[in-house]
Design a protein around this motif. Structure first.
Motif, PDB file in Angstrom:
ATOM      1  N   ASN A  15     -41.603 -50.815 -51.539  1.00 44.37           N
ATOM      2  CA  ASN A  15     -41.071 -51.800 -50.599  1.00 44.37           C
ATOM      3  C   ASN A  15     -41.776 -51.615 -49.257  1.00 44.37           C
ATOM      4  OD1 ASN A  15     -39.649 -53.327 -48.765  1.00 44.37           O
ATOM      5  ND2 ASN A  15     -37.629 -52.620 -49.403  1.00 44.37           N
ATOM      6  N   GLN A  16     -42.727 -52.474 -48.974  1.00 45.65           N
ATOM      7  CA  GLN A  16     -43.474 -52.383 -47.721  1.00 45.65           C
ATOM      8  C   GLN A  16     -42.949 -53.342 -46.654  1.00 45.65           C
ATOM      9  OE1 GLN A  16     -47.799 -51.772 -48.177  1.00 45.65           O
ATOM     10  NE2 GLN A  16     -47.499 -52.028 -50.385  1.00 45.65           N
ATOM     11  N   THR A  17     -41.845 -54.021 -46.968  1.00 43.17           N
ATOM     12  CA  THR A  17     -41.282 -54.973 -46.005  1.00 43.17           C
ATOM     13  C   THR A  17     -40.461 -54.264 -44.933  1.00 43.17           C
ATOM     14  OG1 THR A  17     -39.181 -55.322 -47.177  1.00 43.17           O
ATOM     15  CG2 THR A  17     -41.086 -56.639 -47.885  1.00 43.17           C
ATOM     16  N   GLY A  18     -39.955 -53.071 -45.243  1.00 41.13           N
ATOM     17  CA  GLY A  18     -39.051 -52.393 -44.318  1.00 41.13           C
ATOM     18  C   GLY A  18     -37.630 -52.931 -44.374  1.00 41.13           C
ATOM     19  N   ILE A  19     -37.417 -53.972 -45.180  1.00 45.26           N
ATOM     20  CA  ILE A  19     -36.075 -54.545 -45.329  1.00 45.26           C
ATOM     21  C   ILE A  19     -35.315 -53.738 -46.378  1.00 45.26           C
ATOM     22  CG2 ILE A  19     -34.757 -56.592 -45.993  1.00 45.26           C
ATOM     23  CD1 ILE A  19     -37.194 -58.270 -45.130  1.00 45.26           C
ATOM     24  N   VAL A  20     -34.140 -53.265 -46.019  1.00 43.05           N
ATOM     25  CA  VAL A  20     -33.349 -52.430 -46.916  1.00 43.05           C
ATOM     26  C   VAL A  20     -32.318 -53.299 -47.644  1.00 43.05           C
ATOM     27  CG1 VAL A  20     -31.818 -50.430 -47.067  1.00 43.05           C
ATOM     28  CG2 VAL A  20     -33.650 -50.479 -45.362  1.00 43.05           C
ATOM     29  N   PRO A  21     -32.280 -53.269 -48.970  1.00 43.98           N
ATOM     30  CA  PRO A  21     -31.266 -54.049 -49.705  1.00 43.98           C
ATOM     31  C   PRO A  21     -29.867 -53.572 -49.337  1.00 43.98           C
ATOM     32  CG  PRO A  21     -32.897 -53.103 -51.203  1.00 43.98           C
ATOM     33  CD  PRO A  21     -33.136 -52.485 -49.867  1.00 43.98           C
ATOM     34  N   ARG A  22     -28.898 -54.442 -49.462  1.00 44.44           N
ATOM     35  CA  ARG A  22     -27.542 -54.079 -49.051  1.00 44.44           C
ATOM     36  C   ARG A  22     -26.511 -54.469 -50.112  1.00 44.44           C
ATOM     37  NH1 ARG A  22     -29.077 -58.149 -44.677  1.00 44.44           N
ATOM     38  NH2 ARG A  22     -28.705 -60.143 -45.707  1.00 44.44           N
ATOM     39  N   GLN A  23     -25.396 -53.779 -50.027  1.00 50.33           N
ATOM     40  CA  GLN A  23     -24.257 -54.068 -50.903  1.00 50.33           C
ATOM     41  C   GLN A  23     -22.997 -53.507 -50.273  1.00 50.33           C
ATOM     42  OE1 GLN A  23     -23.952 -51.988 -54.696  1.00 50.33           O
ATOM     43  NE2 GLN A  23     -23.097 -53.808 -55.677  1.00 50.33           N
ATOM     44  N   MET A  24     -21.970 -54.335 -50.157  1.00 51.51           N
ATOM     45  CA  MET A  24     -20.672 -53.862 -49.670  1.00 51.51           C
ATOM     46  C   MET A  24     -19.704 -53.772 -50.837  1.00 51.51           C
ATOM     47  SD  MET A  24     -18.076 -55.306 -46.715  1.00 51.51           S
ATOM     48  CE  MET A  24     -17.794 -56.917 -47.474  1.00 51.51           C
ATOM     49  N   TRP A  25     -19.022 -52.634 -50.925  1.00 49.95           N
ATOM     50  CA  TRP A  25     -17.935 -52.483 -51.883  1.00 49.95           C
ATOM     51  C   TRP A  25     -16.624 -52.698 -51.143  1.00 49.95           C
ATOM     52  CZ3 TRP A  25     -19.110 -47.388 -55.057  1.00 49.95           C
ATOM     53  CH2 TRP A  25     -20.299 -47.572 -55.770  1.00 49.95           C
ATOM     54  N   THR A  26     -15.720 -53.414 -51.767  1.00 48.17           N
ATOM     55  CA  THR A  26     -14.399 -53.610 -51.168  1.00 48.17           C
ATOM     56  C   THR A  26     -13.320 -53.182 -52.146  1.00 48.17           C
ATOM     57  OG1 THR A  26     -14.267 -55.905 -51.961  1.00 48.17           O
ATOM     58  CG2 THR A  26     -15.155 -55.550 -49.744  1.00 48.17           C
ATOM     59  N   LEU A  27     -12.291 -52.564 -51.623  1.00 48.79           N
ATOM     60  CA  LEU A  27     -11.083 -52.305 -52.388  1.00 48.79           C
ATOM     61  C   LEU A  27     -10.079 -53.411 -52.057  1.00 48.79           C
ATOM     62  CD1 LEU A  27     -10.691 -48.449 -51.904  1.00 48.79           C
ATOM     63  CD2 LEU A  27     -11.333 -49.649 -53.993  1.00 48.79           C
ATOM     64  N   PRO A  28      -9.125 -53.667 -52.941  1.00 47.62           N
ATOM     65  CA  PRO A  28      -8.109 -54.670 -52.618  1.00 47.62           C
ATOM     66  C   PRO A  28      -7.465 -54.450 -51.253  1.00 47.62           C
ATOM     67  CG  PRO A  28      -7.944 -54.080 -54.921  1.00 47.62           C
ATOM     68  CD  PRO A  28      -8.973 -53.156 -54.316  1.00 47.62           C
ATOM     69  N   TRP A  29      -7.359 -53.189 -50.820  1.00 49.05           N
ATOM     70  CA  TRP A  29      -6.775 -52.897 -49.504  1.00 49.05           C
ATOM     71  C   TRP A  29      -7.481 -53.675 -48.402  1.00 49.05           C
ATOM     72  CZ3 TRP A  29      -8.893 -51.027 -45.049  1.00 49.05           C
ATOM     73  CH2 TRP A  29      -8.015 -50.646 -44.036  1.00 49.05           C
ATOM     74  N   SER A  30      -8.804 -53.653 -48.410  1.00 44.62           N
ATOM     75  CA  SER A  30      -9.548 -54.334 -47.350  1.00 44.62           C
ATOM     76  C   SER A  30      -9.413 -55.847 -47.469  1.00 44.62           C
ATOM     77  CB  SER A  30     -11.020 -53.918 -47.372  1.00 44.62           C
ATOM     78  OG  SER A  30     -11.613 -54.198 -48.620  1.00 44.62           O
ATOM     79  N   TRP A  32      -6.865 -57.472 -48.760  1.00 42.47           N
ATOM     80  CA  TRP A  32      -5.500 -57.865 -48.417  1.00 42.47           C
ATOM     81  C   TRP A  32      -5.208 -57.728 -46.931  1.00 42.47           C
ATOM     82  CZ3 TRP A  32      -3.019 -54.526 -52.881  1.00 42.47           C
ATOM     83  CH2 TRP A  32      -3.341 -55.128 -54.119  1.00 42.47           C
ATOM     84  N   ASN A  33      -5.890 -56.793 -46.265  1.00 40.41           N
ATOM     85  CA  ASN A  33      -5.583 -56.523 -44.865  1.00 40.41           C
ATOM     86  C   ASN A  33      -6.624 -57.053 -43.877  1.00 40.41           C
ATOM     87  OD1 ASN A  33      -3.081 -54.579 -44.837  1.00 40.41           O
ATOM     88  ND2 ASN A  33      -4.397 -53.800 -46.470  1.00 40.41           N
ATOM     89  N   GLN A  35      -9.219 -59.716 -44.665  1.00 42.38           N
ATOM     90  CA  GLN A  35      -9.996 -60.716 -45.388  1.00 42.38           C
ATOM     91  C   GLN A  35     -10.983 -61.452 -44.485  1.00 42.38           C
ATOM     92  OE1 GLN A  35      -9.687 -61.491 -49.003  1.00 42.38           O
ATOM     93  NE2 GLN A  35     -11.719 -62.054 -48.271  1.00 42.38           N
ATOM     94  N   GLU A  36     -10.600 -61.679 -43.248  1.00 42.72           N
ATOM     95  CA  GLU A  36     -11.494 -62.407 -42.332  1.00 42.72           C
ATOM     96  C   GLU A  36     -12.785 -61.625 -42.099  1.00 42.72           C
ATOM     97  OE1 GLU A  36     -11.511 -64.173 -37.749  1.00 42.72           O
ATOM     98  OE2 GLU A  36      -9.600 -63.695 -38.735  1.00 42.72           O
ATOM     99  N   MET A  37     -12.679 -60.306 -41.897  1.00 39.06           N
ATOM    100  CA  MET A  37     -13.886 -59.505 -41.695  1.00 39.06           C
ATOM    101  C   MET A  37     -14.685 -59.367 -42.982  1.00 39.06           C
ATOM    102  SD  MET A  37     -15.993 -57.969 -39.764  1.00 39.06           S
ATOM    103  CE  MET A  37     -15.255 -57.521 -38.178  1.00 39.06           C
ATOM    104  N   VAL A  38     -14.008 -59.226 -44.109  1.00 45.20           N
ATOM    105  CA  VAL A  38     -14.720 -59.183 -45.397  1.00 45.20           C
ATOM    106  C   VAL A  38     -15.557 -60.437 -45.559  1.00 45.20           C
ATOM    107  CG1 VAL A  38     -14.435 -59.242 -47.910  1.00 45.20           C
ATOM    108  CG2 VAL A  38     -13.061 -57.653 -46.548  1.00 45.20           C
ATOM    109  N   GLU A 315     -18.702 -48.758 -48.376  1.00 44.22           N
ATOM    110  CA  GLU A 315     -17.404 -49.116 -48.950  1.00 44.22           C
ATOM    111  C   GLU A 315     -16.412 -49.425 -47.832  1.00 44.22           C
ATOM    112  OE1 GLU A 315     -13.874 -46.741 -51.149  1.00 44.22           O
ATOM    113  OE2 GLU A 315     -15.754 -46.842 -52.290  1.00 44.22           O
ATOM    114  N   PHE A 316     -15.799 -50.588 -47.920  1.00 39.43           N
ATOM    115  CA  PHE A 316     -14.762 -51.015 -46.981  1.00 39.43           C
ATOM    116  C   PHE A 316     -13.424 -50.676 -47.629  1.00 39.43           C
ATOM    117  CE2 PHE A 316     -13.627 -54.808 -43.967  1.00 39.43           C
ATOM    118  CZ  PHE A 316     -12.657 -54.032 -43.374  1.00 39.43           C
ATOM    119  N   GLY A 317     -12.889 -49.498 -47.264  1.00 36.11           N
ATOM    120  CA  GLY A 317     -11.658 -49.037 -47.877  1.00 36.11           C
ATOM    121  C   GLY A 317     -10.628 -48.630 -46.853  1.00 36.11           C
TER     122      GLY A 317
END
Length: 341
Positions: A15-30, A32-33, A35-38, A315-317
């Protein structure tokens, strides 16, 4: 470069772009509490890695809502007690209570999982340009804990009863069959998990891990390679003792608590395995400042990035400040605090 191409380039250290792939994990807690930020994070920083969507033709024996307060049953027949809404509960009573495993027939191997809709999975993979992981996740060590409870399992592992060995063989054969079927689909990666670490050490002697569980994982990795798939693993806690093994075995990416182990301690593995997150959810996401978040991201980037080797997973927990989770992805994207995503 599409998200799928970006992830492949990152896993293969090209990867010569310097762009890092991303992924957010969410639990139901996040969800339910907060949702707007998720929703905001998903909108401003879309995931590059997603899980396959599919239905199952056969119903498992699962009952109840595992993320709700109360009692539920998993697909193997283990009873789970939950005392906190939005997170998974725990097994308090052993399903197999006999120390010689004479009552192992109580365990239900969930062959219903093999009834997943292959056509639906393949159509989903073709419909997206994102990197797709499979819809199963073998977890032999954890499933054994659910069946026997942790204390009993530790005793079992010191002198494994023959009936337990026989059942473990059945479990492993089932997991291999399941991974084989998923590897035949058009997903980009298959995955497995087991939480192996305490805060400061491996939960069992590394010798026992290498003797009993490493061969299982090697089989999973070989299934992936045979079908030209990538393979990911998740494991919480301090697992520094076995990370070199996992890299040598050919694991492509590991999701682990890198701050628990110390980011600098992982530097010898940079360029050998991809660190699929994660940001410190014990302290940093809970009590850190925006500056702390940016410093942590920069430490990971400077230490572990080798034309790849890092995925901006977080992880958004429970306990995480929503603004801190947002700041993680903003920092990985190279944006300043408050800058629009």
């Amino acid at each position: 470069m599409t998200p799928r191409e970006l992830v492949y380039a990152t896993l293969e250290f090209r990867n010569q772009t310097g762009i890092v792939p991303r992924q957010m994990w969410t639990l139901p807690w996040s969800e339910w509490n907060h949702q707007e930020m998720v929703n905001k994070i998903h909108r401003d920083f879309p995931d590059d890695i997603i899980g396959a969507v599919c239905n199952f033709k056969e119903k498992t024996i699962e009952e109840g809502e595992p993320y709700r307060y109360g009692i539920s049953r998993d697909a193997w027949g283990c009873i789970v007690t939950n005392i906190q809404e939005g997170v998974i509960g725990e097994v308090r009573d052993a399903l197999v209570q006999d120390d010689d495993w004479e009552d192992a027939d109580k365990i239900h191997i969930p062959r219903e999982w093999l009834s997943f809709d292959r056509d639906q999975v393949n159509q989903f993979c073709r419909s997206t340009d994102r990197f797709v992981t499979c819809g199963c996740c073998p977890r032999p060590f954890e499933q054994l804990q659910f069946i026997r409870t942790t204390e009993n399992l530790y005793m079992d592992l010191m002198d494994i009863p023959q009936r337990m060995k026989n059942w473990m063989g059945k479990m492993h054969s089932f997991y291999c069959e399941l991974l084989e079927e998923w590897a035949k689909t058009e997903v980009d990666a298959i995955n497995f998990m087991d939480d192996w670490g305490s805060q400061s050490s491996l939960l069992i002697n590394p010798r026992i891990w290498r003797e009993i569980f490493k061969p299982m994982y090697q089989d999973y990795i070989e299934i992936a390679k045979r079908h030209h798939k990538k393979i990911f693993m998740h494991s919480d806690g301090y697992i520094l003792d076995i990370l070199p093994d996992l890299a040598e075995m050919g694991l492509d990416a590991v999701n682990s608590q890198i701050f628990c182990m110390g980011v600098k301690n992982l530097e010898p593995l940079a360029g050998r395995i991809t660190f699929w997150g994660e940001m410190d959810r014990q302290h940093l996401l809970v009590e850190g400042s925006p500056a702390d978040i940016r410093d942590a991201v920069e430490e990971v980037r400077e230490t572990l990035w080798k034309r790849g080797g890092c995925i901006a997973q977080c992880e958004f927990g429970p306990g995480a400040k929503p603004e801190n989770v947002y700041e993680v992805f903003q920092a990985w994207a190279g944006k300043k605090e408050g800058e629009v995503g």
